[in-house]
Design an enzyme around this catalytic site. Structure first.
Site, short mmCIF file in Angstrom:
data_model
loop_
_atom_site.label_atom_id
_atom_site.label_comp_id
_atom_site.label_asym_id
_atom_site.label_seq_id
_atom_site.Cartn_x
_atom_site.Cartn_y
_atom_site.Cartn_z
N LYS A 1 0.84 -1.21 0.00
CA LYS A 1 0.00 0.00 0.00
C LYS A 1 0.88 1.26 0.00
CE LYS A 1 -1.64 1.58 4.02
NZ LYS A 1 -1.29 2.98 4.36
N ASN A 2 1.85 1.31 0.89
CA ASN A 2 2.61 2.55 1.03
C ASN A 2 3.50 2.84 -0.18
OD1 ASN A 2 1.35 3.00 3.42
ND2 ASN A 2 3.07 2.42 4.72
N ARG B 1 -3.07 10.45 5.18
CA ARG B 1 -1.88 11.29 5.28
C ARG B 1 -1.09 11.34 3.96
NH1 ARG B 1 1.34 13.84 8.86
NH2 ARG B 1 3.56 13.55 8.50
N CYS C 1 -4.44 8.21 10.08
CA CYS C 1 -4.58 7.54 11.37
C CYS C 1 -4.29 8.51 12.52
CB CYS C 1 -3.58 6.40 11.46
SG CYS C 1 -4.00 5.04 10.38
N ARG D 1 1.85 13.91 14.01
CA ARG D 1 2.13 13.75 12.59
C ARG D 1 2.08 15.07 11.81
NH1 ARG D 1 -0.47 8.35 10.25
NH2 ARG D 1 1.55 8.07 9.34
N ASP E 1 4.27 -0.13 12.29
CA ASP E 1 3.00 -0.60 11.74
C ASP E 1 2.68 -2.05 12.11
OD1 ASP E 1 2.51 1.85 10.65
OD2 ASP E 1 2.85 1.26 8.56
N ILE F 1 8.19 5.81 17.37
CA ILE F 1 7.87 6.62 16.18
C ILE F 1 6.62 7.48 16.40
CG2 ILE F 1 7.53 6.59 13.66
CD1 ILE F 1 10.02 5.04 14.30
N ARG G 1 -8.84 0.45 4.70
CA ARG G 1 -7.87 1.42 4.18
C ARG G 1 -6.57 0.72 3.80
NH1 ARG G 1 -6.45 6.01 8.03
NH2 ARG G 1 -5.02 6.28 6.31
C1 UD1 Z 1 4.80 6.35 6.83
C2 UD1 Z 1 3.83 5.24 6.57
C3 UD1 Z 1 3.26 4.71 7.87
C4 UD1 Z 1 4.39 4.33 8.82
C5 UD1 Z 1 5.40 5.46 8.96
C6 UD1 Z 1 6.63 5.08 9.77
C7 UD1 Z 1 2.91 5.82 4.42
C8 UD1 Z 1 1.73 6.28 3.65
N1 UD1 Z 1 2.75 5.74 5.74
O1 UD1 Z 1 4.07 7.41 7.45
O2 UD1 Z 1 2.44 3.58 7.58
O3 UD1 Z 1 3.85 4.05 10.09
O4 UD1 Z 1 5.85 5.90 7.68
O5 UD1 Z 1 7.24 3.97 9.19
O6 UD1 Z 1 3.91 5.48 3.85
N2 UD1 Z 1 7.30 13.81 11.38
C9 UD1 Z 1 7.36 15.13 11.76
N3 UD1 Z 1 7.22 16.10 10.80
C10 UD1 Z 1 7.04 15.80 9.47
C11 UD1 Z 1 6.99 14.43 9.10
C12 UD1 Z 1 7.12 13.45 10.08
O7 UD1 Z 1 7.53 15.45 12.94
O8 UD1 Z 1 6.93 16.71 8.65
C13 UD1 Z 1 7.45 12.76 12.43
C14 UD1 Z 1 6.17 11.93 12.60
O9 UD1 Z 1 5.26 12.58 13.47
C15 UD1 Z 1 6.73 10.64 13.15
C16 UD1 Z 1 8.09 10.50 12.44
O10 UD1 Z 1 8.41 11.81 11.99
O11 UD1 Z 1 6.94 10.75 14.53
C17 UD1 Z 1 8.09 9.55 11.26
O12 UD1 Z 1 7.01 9.85 10.41
P1 UD1 Z 1 7.01 9.49 8.85
O13 UD1 Z 1 8.07 8.46 8.58
O14 UD1 Z 1 7.05 10.74 8.06
O15 UD1 Z 1 5.60 8.81 8.69
P2 UD1 Z 1 4.64 8.87 7.46
O16 UD1 Z 1 5.42 9.09 6.20
O17 UD1 Z 1 3.51 9.76 7.76
#
Ligand code: UD1
Length: 418
Positions: free
Chosen positions: A22-23, A93, A117, A122, A305, A327, A397
């Site tokens: 999915k991702n 997201r 989620c 986030r 996840d 995370i 989802r």
């Molecule tokens: C992606 C995955 C999700 C997975 C996560 C971590 C997708 C669609 N989703 O989510 O399933 O759980 O990676 O492996 O691929 N953060 C910030 N600021 C930002 C961006 C991120 O503070 O601008 C923080 C987040 O709150 C979190 C950490 O960085 O604590 C990692 O987040 P991130 O890897 O970006 O997660 P997603 O890409 O949203």
């Protein structure tokens, strides 16, 4: 509104194939729209997040047809709008990927601040800082991220904390920006690598994906590509954990075993027999399971996840286990639901301490997010009696054909309209 009814107590047995990731699909579909061309993407899962992203892209002028066999034909010769629709974007997201795509393709993007989620704050501050580093002017107002740039410029950007979404969004933007962009402290997840391979097929030169430094040599004239998405390591991990939790015996074919080395190692530590070869992974449980300690971490660490599903399995493992979440601070939404089924879980700070109970009991519970929903399934499969899971939309989802796959392994599952 639909519910899942699961009668527990059946040991899962058999073999299944997992869907495409999915991702990866979300990132690669957004990437395809960078080029004024057609692309064919195979092995795309028919899960709701993918369908939602396709709706978002259609609203922007892209034509998309997803066939039942997972083949997606995407025609992005026209991208006419730069404002992504609010109602659809707030459902997930990854809609933020349209910002990187639109900014690079049209020079401007207005994308609602994403939902998804409820597993932590986030924010998208890293994405914004990255776009600014590439020369964009970015503001957030009225619930939207608004960015524009007459032309993006290549740059070096240090991702402040390992972030999958930021790494992918900046790879998208940099791929259509002539010159060399360097992403330091990049996420190393397989989905990042998958996206990099696709962008390279489109005409960008992306090197270093899978390491913490990614170099993108962008090109203005990207073209469409044909590509097959990698198997979904999180879906696979969910079924493997469910198999272990029910003391069953399941073979997952078509999985890249090295993508889930950390979870498999933890299952083995817990006493699960794991046989892994390049064609798939089999797990089975012959004796009693043992408690384990797990820390979630960016890839190649134990995936956040898979945390809730692992907690559901450990709920009936004798002794005291612990899961430390590093995370997402609000990953523990599943805890209250598991308690309704009789689990003994205490959360302090970033750690859930799980004391194994002899058995769980079926109860009405809610799928509060995708992976919390998966944890409810793992718990329900091993519980005594019947569990009703509401908010199944959250499971849909991220999981394609969930009931069919579970039924093929012997589970008693029904979906009913409420
Ligand atoms: C992606 C995955 C999700 C997975 C996560 C971590 C997708 C669609 N989703 O989510 O399933 O759980 O990676 O492996 O691929 N953060 C910030 N600021 C930002 C961006 C991120 O503070 O601008 C923080 C987040 O709150 C979190 C950490 O960085 O604590 C990692 O987040 P991130 O890897 O970006 O997660 P997603 O890409 O949203």
């Amino acid at each position: 509104m639909e519910r899942l009814l699961i009668s527990g107590g059946v040991q899962l047995r058999g073999r299944i194939r997992v869907a495409g990731a999915k991702n990866s699909s979300l990132a690669i579909i957004a990437a395809a729209a960078l080029a004024p061309d057609r692309s064919i993407i195979e092995n795309v899962p028919r899960c709701r997040d993918v369908l939602t992203l396709l709706e978002i892209l259609r609203a922007l002028g892209v034509r998309a047809a997803l066939q039942d066999n997972g083949r997606l034909e995407l025609d992005s010769r026209e991208v006419s709008g730069h404002v992504a629709p609010y109602g659809l974007c707030r459902q997930m997201r990854a809609s933020i990927y349209t910002a990187g795509m639109l900014l690079a393709r049209l020079g401007r993007a207005e994308v609602p601040l994403p939902g998804g989620c409820v597993i932590g704050s986030r924010p998208v501050d890293f994405h914004i800082r990255g776009f600014e580093t590439l020369g964009a002017h970015v503001v957030t107002e009225h619930g939207y991220l608004k960015a524009h740039a007459r032309r993006l410029v290549p740059a070096t950007f240090y991702v402040p904390r390992s972030s999958v979404g930021t790494t992918i969004n900046l790879m998208l933007a940099a791929s259509r920006t002539p010159g060399i962009t360097v992403l330091q402290n990049a996420a190393r997840e397989p989905e990042v690598v998958d996206t990099a391979v696709f962008l390279s097929l489109m005409g960008a030169r992306v090197r270093g994906a899978g390491t913490s430094t990614i170099t993108v040599e962008g090109a203005r004239d990207l073209h469409g590509a044909t590509y097959a998405i990698i198997p979904d390591r999180i879906e696979a991990g969910t079924y493997l954990i469910a198999a272990a939790a029910t003391h069953g015996d399941v073979l997952i074919e078509d999985l890249i075993p090295e993508h889930i080395t950390a979870p498999l190692t933890k299952l083995a530590d817990a006493g699960v027999t794991v046989d892994s070869d390049p064609t798939g992974v089999r797990v089975r449980v012959e004796g009693a399971l043992r408690p384990i300690d797990v820390d979630t971490a960016p890839y190649p660490g134990f995936a956040t996840d898979l945390h809730p599903q692992c907690a559901a399995m450990l709920a009936t493992v004798p002794g005291r286990s612990a899961i430390r979440e590093t995370i997402f601070e609000k990953r523990f939404g599943y805890v209250d639901e598991l308690r309704r089924m009789g689990a003994d879980i205490r959360v302090e700070g970033d750690t859930a301490t799980i004391t194994g109970v002899p058995y769980l009991t079926g109860a009405p519970v809610e799928a509060v997010d995708i992976r919390a929903g998966a944890a409810m399934v793992v718990a329900a499969l091993q519980a005594r009696g019947e569990t009703q899971i509401t908010n199944v939309e959250n499971l849909d989802r991220g999981y394609e054909a969930l009931e069919d796959k579970l039924r093929s392994l012997g589970a008693q599952v029904q979906r009913i309209a409420t």
